[in-house]
Structures are given as structure tokens and as C-alpha cells.
Design a protein around this motif. Structure first.
Motif, PDB file in Angstrom:
ATOM      1  N   GLY A  35      -3.564   0.895  -8.971  1.00  0.00           N
ATOM      2  CA  GLY A  35      -2.268   1.005  -8.310  1.00  0.00           C
ATOM      3  C   GLY A  35      -1.815   2.443  -8.128  1.00  0.00           C
ATOM      4  O   GLY A  35      -1.113   2.778  -7.185  1.00  0.00           O
ATOM      5  N   GLY A  36      -2.189   3.319  -9.073  1.00  0.00           N
ATOM      6  CA  GLY A  36      -1.806   4.724  -8.978  1.00  0.00           C
ATOM      7  C   GLY A  36      -0.345   4.991  -9.273  1.00  0.00           C
ATOM      8  O   GLY A  36       0.196   6.009  -8.848  1.00  0.00           O
ATOM      9  N   THR A  37       0.323   4.084 -10.020  1.00  0.00           N
ATOM     10  CA  THR A  37       1.768   4.193 -10.195  1.00  0.00           C
ATOM     11  C   THR A  37       2.189   4.944 -11.453  1.00  0.00           C
ATOM     12  O   THR A  37       3.351   4.887 -11.848  1.00  0.00           O
ATOM     13  N   SER A  38       1.285   5.671 -12.094  1.00  0.00           N
ATOM     14  CA  SER A  38       1.644   6.424 -13.295  1.00  0.00           C
ATOM     15  C   SER A  38       2.808   7.366 -13.032  1.00  0.00           C
ATOM     16  O   SER A  38       2.874   8.023 -11.986  1.00  0.00           O
ATOM     17  N   VAL A  39       3.733   7.431 -14.006  1.00  0.00           N
ATOM     18  CA  VAL A  39       4.853   8.369 -13.887  1.00  0.00           C
ATOM     19  C   VAL A  39       4.864   9.365 -15.044  1.00  0.00           C
ATOM     20  O   VAL A  39       5.876  10.021 -15.289  1.00  0.00           O
ATOM     21  N   VAL A  40       3.731   9.501 -15.742  1.00  0.00           N
ATOM     22  CA  VAL A  40       3.680  10.397 -16.900  1.00  0.00           C
ATOM     23  C   VAL A  40       2.479  11.335 -16.844  1.00  0.00           C
ATOM     24  O   VAL A  40       2.010  11.821 -17.871  1.00  0.00           O
ATOM     25  N   GLY A  41       1.962  11.605 -15.654  1.00  0.00           N
ATOM     26  CA  GLY A  41       0.826  12.516 -15.547  1.00  0.00           C
ATOM     27  C   GLY A  41      -0.474  11.898 -15.998  1.00  0.00           C
ATOM     28  O   GLY A  41      -1.381  12.614 -16.458  1.00  0.00           O
ATOM     29  N   GLY A  42      -0.627  10.587 -15.842  1.00  0.00           N
ATOM     30  CA  GLY A  42      -1.823   9.912 -16.321  1.00  0.00           C
ATOM     31  C   GLY A  42      -3.017  10.008 -15.404  1.00  0.00           C
ATOM     32  O   GLY A  42      -4.096   9.510 -15.738  1.00  0.00           O
ATOM     33  N   LEU A  43      -2.862  10.658 -14.238  1.00  0.00           N
ATOM     34  CA  LEU A  43      -3.952  10.741 -13.259  1.00  0.00           C
ATOM     35  C   LEU A  43      -4.360  12.178 -12.982  1.00  0.00           C
ATOM     36  O   LEU A  43      -4.999  12.450 -11.961  1.00  0.00           O
ATOM     37  N   ALA A  44      -4.013  13.071 -13.877  1.00  0.00           N
ATOM     38  CA  ALA A  44      -4.290  14.499 -13.665  1.00  0.00           C
ATOM     39  C   ALA A  44      -4.949  15.091 -14.896  1.00  0.00           C
ATOM     40  O   ALA A  44      -4.298  15.717 -15.731  1.00  0.00           O
ATOM     41  N   PRO A  45      -6.251  14.898 -15.050  1.00  0.00           N
ATOM     42  CA  PRO A  45      -6.939  15.369 -16.254  1.00  0.00           C
ATOM     43  C   PRO A  45      -7.131  16.879 -16.258  1.00  0.00           C
ATOM     44  O   PRO A  45      -6.760  17.582 -15.315  1.00  0.00           O
ATOM     45  N   ALA A  46      -7.767  17.341 -17.331  1.00  0.00           N
ATOM     46  CA  ALA A  46      -7.835  18.781 -17.590  1.00  0.00           C
ATOM     47  C   ALA A  46      -9.072  19.456 -17.013  1.00  0.00           C
ATOM     48  O   ALA A  46      -9.331  20.611 -17.328  1.00  0.00           O
ATOM     49  N   ARG A  47      -9.861  18.781 -16.176  1.00  0.00           N
ATOM     50  CA  ARG A  47     -11.046  19.407 -15.600  1.00  0.00           C
ATOM     51  C   ARG A  47     -11.396  18.709 -14.292  1.00  0.00           C
ATOM     52  O   ARG A  47     -10.755  17.725 -13.914  1.00  0.00           O
ATOM     53  N   ARG A  48     -12.399  19.245 -13.590  1.00  0.00           N
ATOM     54  CA  ARG A  48     -12.823  18.643 -12.331  1.00  0.00           C
ATOM     55  C   ARG A  48     -13.222  17.195 -12.558  1.00  0.00           C
ATOM     56  O   ARG A  48     -13.883  16.859 -13.538  1.00  0.00           O
ATOM     57  N   PHE A  49     -12.834  16.311 -11.612  1.00  0.00           N
ATOM     58  CA  PHE A  49     -13.035  14.902 -11.866  1.00  0.00           C
ATOM     59  C   PHE A  49     -13.243  14.139 -10.559  1.00  0.00           C
ATOM     60  O   PHE A  49     -12.940  14.622  -9.469  1.00  0.00           O
ATOM     61  N   ILE A  50     -13.742  12.914 -10.724  1.00  0.00           N
ATOM     62  CA  ILE A  50     -13.746  11.954  -9.634  1.00  0.00           C
ATOM     63  C   ILE A  50     -12.785  10.828  -9.999  1.00  0.00           C
ATOM     64  O   ILE A  50     -12.513  10.572 -11.175  1.00  0.00           O
ATOM     65  N   THR A  51     -12.229  10.188  -8.996  1.00  0.00           N
ATOM     66  CA  THR A  51     -11.374   9.028  -9.197  1.00  0.00           C
ATOM     67  C   THR A  51     -12.183   7.772  -8.953  1.00  0.00           C
ATOM     68  O   THR A  51     -12.856   7.646  -7.922  1.00  0.00           O
ATOM     69  N   VAL A  52     -12.115   6.838  -9.900  1.00  0.00           N
ATOM     70  CA  VAL A  52     -12.770   5.543  -9.746  1.00  0.00           C
ATOM     71  C   VAL A  52     -11.696   4.528  -9.399  1.00  0.00           C
ATOM     72  O   VAL A  52     -10.914   4.097 -10.262  1.00  0.00           O
ATOM     73  N   ASP A  53     -11.624   4.190  -8.115  1.00  0.00           N
ATOM     74  CA  ASP A  53     -10.615   3.262  -7.605  1.00  0.00           C
ATOM     75  C   ASP A  53     -11.151   1.840  -7.738  1.00  0.00           C
ATOM     76  O   ASP A  53     -12.184   1.488  -7.163  1.00  0.00           O
ATOM     77  N   GLN A  59       0.869  -1.177   0.000  1.00  0.00           N
ATOM     78  CA  GLN A  59       0.000   0.000   0.000  1.00  0.00           C
ATOM     79  C   GLN A  59       0.906   1.228   0.000  1.00  0.00           C
ATOM     80  O   GLN A  59       1.482   1.580   1.026  1.00  0.00           O
ATOM     81  N   LEU A  60       1.067   1.803  -1.160  1.00  0.00           N
ATOM     82  CA  LEU A  60       2.033   2.879  -1.314  1.00  0.00           C
ATOM     83  C   LEU A  60       1.691   4.067  -0.426  1.00  0.00           C
ATOM     84  O   LEU A  60       0.530   4.440  -0.276  1.00  0.00           O
TER      85      LEU A  60
END
Length: 529
Positions: free
Chosen positions: A141-159, A10-11
Motif C-alpha cells: 500500500g505504501g501508506t507508512s507515515v513514520v519513514g518506514g520506506l526509506a532505508p539507510a542505503r541503496r535499495f530496491i522496492t519489492v512491490d 490507487q494513491l
């Protein structure tokens, strides 16, 4: 110890790896950093972001209607709007992500984190998010290292962590159906009980997930023997705002373009992968790892190319250049004091192949025995743990990777090294490189960069990365071999494939996601850009 013996980690938000097993820098490494001009920064180890949730992260961003919709799909207890959960799902694990996290930067904070338990719940979420003006970022996992979890507008995360089952094993066809939220070590443990392995072991293995492997076209360290993850996938299920796609009726087909390959690598822009059907193999009953020394990188490169083209290939094959060999990155618990020349690591899942050793000997290699190979095997998931103490000391450390045809590899390596060295000339860097994955027609190069942090280390790295991206393009390489596109590589990817290809992909997105709620700005620019 094998990969199935490792636990899911669990990071820790803002720091890589298992917090119970941190890595301390050897004194030799600290001394070397001083020669690079690295000095511990007063705020490098104690920050708002790592020590706790920063001010501003507790702001409420959902309307009553949006919250009611989400809880109506998954239930009250599986919608998190508290600051701690949202902060823990902010961005990924690139160095710039970690630096911004340490600084308490609350941009890219999700409005909520939702935890569905089934494909149907994921489908219902996507179908309704367009009506409720909510963008969606898939996460496990949330391990993106290329900005793959930061979109261009308000968002929800689906875990997707609750989608964590081995659904089926077809022992006749040797396939397994795994849900997207199954983490790497859990998948291996589940398959090991049946006598099988997936054979996919990226450096992010402790934290990454099956869905992430598929969405980013992951490539593991045993790819010479098992192939990339996209080569393992024979079927998948994709939830989109307009419905579900079930792909993969047979292992191969001539029935039109292979839509599985359109989804693999789409990074959540076309839908959320909820399960995959993957090829599996019997667990090996023996394993062998050893090190080989070559006089220089060119000699080692010729040797690994010959193995890739003429065989027999081992399961693991990698080649460090002179700098990486000297730093001894194969042993993260020691660092420094590496042997001269360059070091190659080979590994076999199964019997040792003497023909491989004979080719390496003929190519000028010297067998160093099992010691270096076993050291690499036992420490290969520890290397990323070094980044946090290096950042604590005031170093800037980051990685990038690319791939090209064999004829372009020497020029590509030289061009990227020169671009990074020139862009970081104010803080002269150490640039390390290794061949990480090989194919009959080419290979991947993986670079590690270490230098002193400037006053603005985020912009310092962005400047260097832009220079490296341009050097990759000019030398005929691809912008990414296995890290993915995200936002960091998006502009370079657009330039690489050209406007007509971008238009075609945007037409696919428009069909599957007409309102644009799926990871907007990731992989492709928004249509109105």
C-alpha cells in the motif's frame, strides 16, 4: 454503504487518496486558518514533485549484473527502472514525506521496483539480494507515515501487489488465508462473497494492505469490537534471506515464545510477510452508530474507561476532546461549528446494546442520536484528504499517537499538548486530541496538529515531534500505538526498550538477515551504528 462497497484507491504520488474525489476546504476552515496566521505559500500547490517526475529521478543505479539477477527471478516486464515508477514508490505519506515530495527531493529513490507474483519469487529475491549488494524494502500500500520506506542505503522496492489472492477459507475454524498484497477493500470484498468480514478498518483502509497491517501492528477504528490486527493473526509465512518461516500451527500454544508476535510489527526488518492466516467473523446484518455528548474530556474519559473495563463494549468507541469537538473533525466536509462539551462516537456491528447506552447515561452522557454517528461513519475515510488542501493553503498539519495505562492518560495528554504548543510557539498551533482505541487497562491518544508553515516546515515538524516524543517518554507512554516505528520513531523506540532488548532483536536480525539487506535502518539501528 459498507467497507466492502469501497474500491481500492490507487494513491496519487505525493497526495493522499482518490484523485477523482478531492476534498475542498470549507470557507469556515479557510477563515480559521487565517486566524492561525496561515498564508498560502507561492510554491505550496504547484511543485516539481507533484506535477511530474523531478530532474535527477531518471538516473540509473543498477549494475548490469544486478538487473540481470532481478529479471531472472521475476521476468523483464516485472522489473521497473523507469523514473516514474521509482518516483511513485519514494517514501510514504507522512507530512514530511509529502513536503519533500512536493519539493522534488529525490533522496530515498529506489534503484528499481520489482513485482514478484509468489512467495517463491520473494524468497528467491531475498536469497540473491545479499549476493548482489541490494537492500530490500517491502511495499504494497505504501501508506507508512513514520519513514518506514526509506532505508539507510541503496535499495530496491519489492512491490507485493501481485500477491493479491484469498487463498483459503476455513469456515469451521473461521479463518482465512490472505496474501500480503491484498488491499483492505479488496480483502473485505473477497470475504463478503463468503458472508464474512475481517473487521479491520484503519483510516488508511482505502490504500493499505494485509501485509502492511501485519508488519506495522495496525489497529483499526473498530478495534473495540474486533481487536487489533495482531490479535486477528493466527498464522503467517515469512520469507527471509536464509529461508522461509511458517508460523501458527494452532491458535494458541505453550510451545515456547510465540514467534508470530516477533514477526508482527517487525516492519520488514526480519523478512517479508507473504501471507497471513486471520480470524474472520460473519458479516453483521445490522449496524448502529450514534453520538454522545459529555460536559468535558474528564467526564467522557471516565465513561469510556468504564465501558472498557466493565462493558458492554460497542464495536467502535472514540472520544474527542473539547478542541477536536469544536473543530468538528467528525465531519470533514463541514469543519467548525461543533457542539460544546466533548463528543463520543459509539458503533455496533450487530444489535444495538441498550446496556451500553444506560452506562453512558449514568456517567453523565447525553445521547445525540444517530446523526453524529452516521456523519462520522460516512466521512471517516475522508479526513486524511483534508491534509493536501491544508498544505496547499500553507498550513502545517500532522498527526501522532501514543498509548498508556488509564492512570497516566490525563497527564500524558496534557504533557504532549504542552510540548507541541511550546515547540511550535513561533507559529502557534491548534492541538486536537481523541481517544482512538480502548483496552481494559489503558487507551490510545491520537493528536492532530495544525499551524502555519515556517520557512522550513520539514525541520519545523521534526523539532516539534522530538519535543512530543520526549514528553511521551517522560509521561510514561509508548512511542507508538499503531503507526509503527520506521525511522521517525527508531531512536525513541531504542530508548523505550533499552540496550539489552535492542541487542536481542539485533541478534534475531543477524540470524535471519546476516548481510543486513532487509529494510536497513528501519525499526533498529544498523549493528555498526
Amino acid at each position: 454503504m459498507t467497507e466492502s462497497d469501497l474500491s481500492v484507491v490507487q494513491l496519487t504520488p505525493g497526495r493522499w487518496g482518490d484523485p477523482a474525489h478531492p476534498v475542498d476546504l470549507p470557507q469556515a476552515a479557510i477563515d480559521a486558518l487565517q486566524h492561525l496566521g496561515v498564508r498560502r505559500r507561492s510554491s505550496a500547490s504547484t511543485t516539481d514533485g507533484v506535477d511530474g517526475v523531478p530532474a535527477g529521478a531518471d538516473r540509473v543505479e543498477l549494475t548490469a549484473g544486478q538487473l540481470a539477477f532481478l529479471t531472472g527471478v521475476v521476468g523483464d516486464e516485472y522489473v521497473a527502472v523507469d523514473a516514474e515508477t521509482r518516483w511513485a514508490h519514494t517514501r510514504g505519506y507522512s507530512t514530511t514525506d509529502l513536503l519533500r515530495f512536493r519539493a522534488g527531493d529525490t533522496t530515498d529513490l529506489p534503484a528499481a521496483v520489482v513485482f514478484p507474483a509468489s512467495h517463491d519469487e520473494v524468497q528467491d529475491l531475498l536469497s540473491g539480494c545479499a549476493d548482489h549488494d541490494l537492500a530490500v524494502v517491502p511495499y504494497s500500500g505504501g501508506t507508512s507515515v513514520v519513514g518506514g520506506l526509506a532505508p539507510a542505503r541503496r535499495f530496491i522496492t519489492v512491490d507485493l501487489r501481485r500477491l493479491d489472492q484469498l487463498v483459503a477459507v476455513d469456515e469451521v475454524s473461521r479463518t482465512a488465508t490472505l496474501q500480503a498484497g491484498v488491499r483492505g477493500p479488496a480483502a473485505e470484498a473477497l470475504l463478503a462473497k463468503r458472508g464474512y468480514t475481517l473487521g479491520h478498518f484503519p483510516q488508511s483502509y482505502e490504500g493499505a494492505s494485509i501485509g502492511g497491517y501485519a508488519a506495522a501492528r495496525s489497529s483499526g477504528q473498530s478495534s473495540a469490537g474486533y481487536g487489533r490486527f495482531d490479535q486477528m493473526v493466527v498464522g503467517l509465512t515469512l520469507a527471509t534471506p536464509r529461508g522461509t518461516l511458517e508460523l501458527g500451527r494452532a491458535p494458541m500454544s505453550a510451545a515456547g515464545p510465540d514467534l508470530r508476535q516477533l514477526v508482527l510489527g517487525s516492519e520488514g526488518a526480519f523478512g517479508i510477510i507473504t501471507s497471513v492466516v486471520v480470524r474472520i467473523r460473519p458479516r453483521p446484518t445490522e449496524r448502529h452508530f450514534e453520538g454522545w455528548q459529555f460536559e468535558n474530556f474528564d467526564a467522557g474519559l471516565t465513561a469510556v474507561r468504564r465501558l472498557a473495563q466493565d462493558g458492554p463494549l460497542p464495536t467502535v468507541l472514540r472520544l474527542s476532546d473539547e478542541v477536536e469537538t469544536a473543530v468538528n473533525l467528525a465531519d470533514p466536509d463541514v469543519l467548525g461549528g461543533g457542539s460544546g462539551g466533548v463528543l463520543a462516537i459509539i458503533g455496533f456491528d450487530g444489535p444495538y446494546n441498550q446496556a451500553t447506552a444506560a452506562l453512558l447515561t449514568e456517567a453523565g452522557g447525553q445521547n445525540l442520536g444517530a446523526g453524529p454517528g452516521e456523519t462520522w461513519r460516512l466521512g471517516r475515510y475522508r479526513a486524511p484528504y483534508l491534509r493536501d488542501p491544508l498544505l496547499d493553503e500553507g498550513a502545517l498539519v500532522e498527526t501522532l499517537e501514543t498509548a498508556a495505562f488509564w492512570s497516566r492518560i490525563p497527564e500524558l495528554k496534557s504533557a504532549v499538548t504542552s510540548a507541541l504548543t511550546e515547540a511550535l510557539s513561533a507559529t502557534p498551533p491548534l492541538v486536537l486530541c481523541h481517544v482512538s482505541h480502548v483496552y481494559e487497562t489503558g487507551a490510545s491518544l491520537y493528536f492532530t496538529v495544525i499551524c502555519a508553515q515556517a520557512d522550513d516546515p520539514v525541520e519545523q515538524w521534526r523539532t516539534a515531534k522530538r519535543a512530543a516524543n520526549q514528553a511521551i517518554a517522560d509521561a510514561g507512554g509508548t512511542i507508538t500505538h499503531h503507526h509503527g516505528v520506521g525511522t521517525d520513531h527508531r531512536d525513541a523506540y531504542v530508548a523505550e526498550i533499552g540496550p539489552l532488548a535492542v541487542e536481542a532483536l539485533q541478534a534475531v536480525k543477524q540470524t535471519l538477515d546476516p548481510v543486513g539487506v532487509l529494510n536497513p535502518g528501519i525499526l533498529l539501528p544498523p549493528v555498526n551504528d
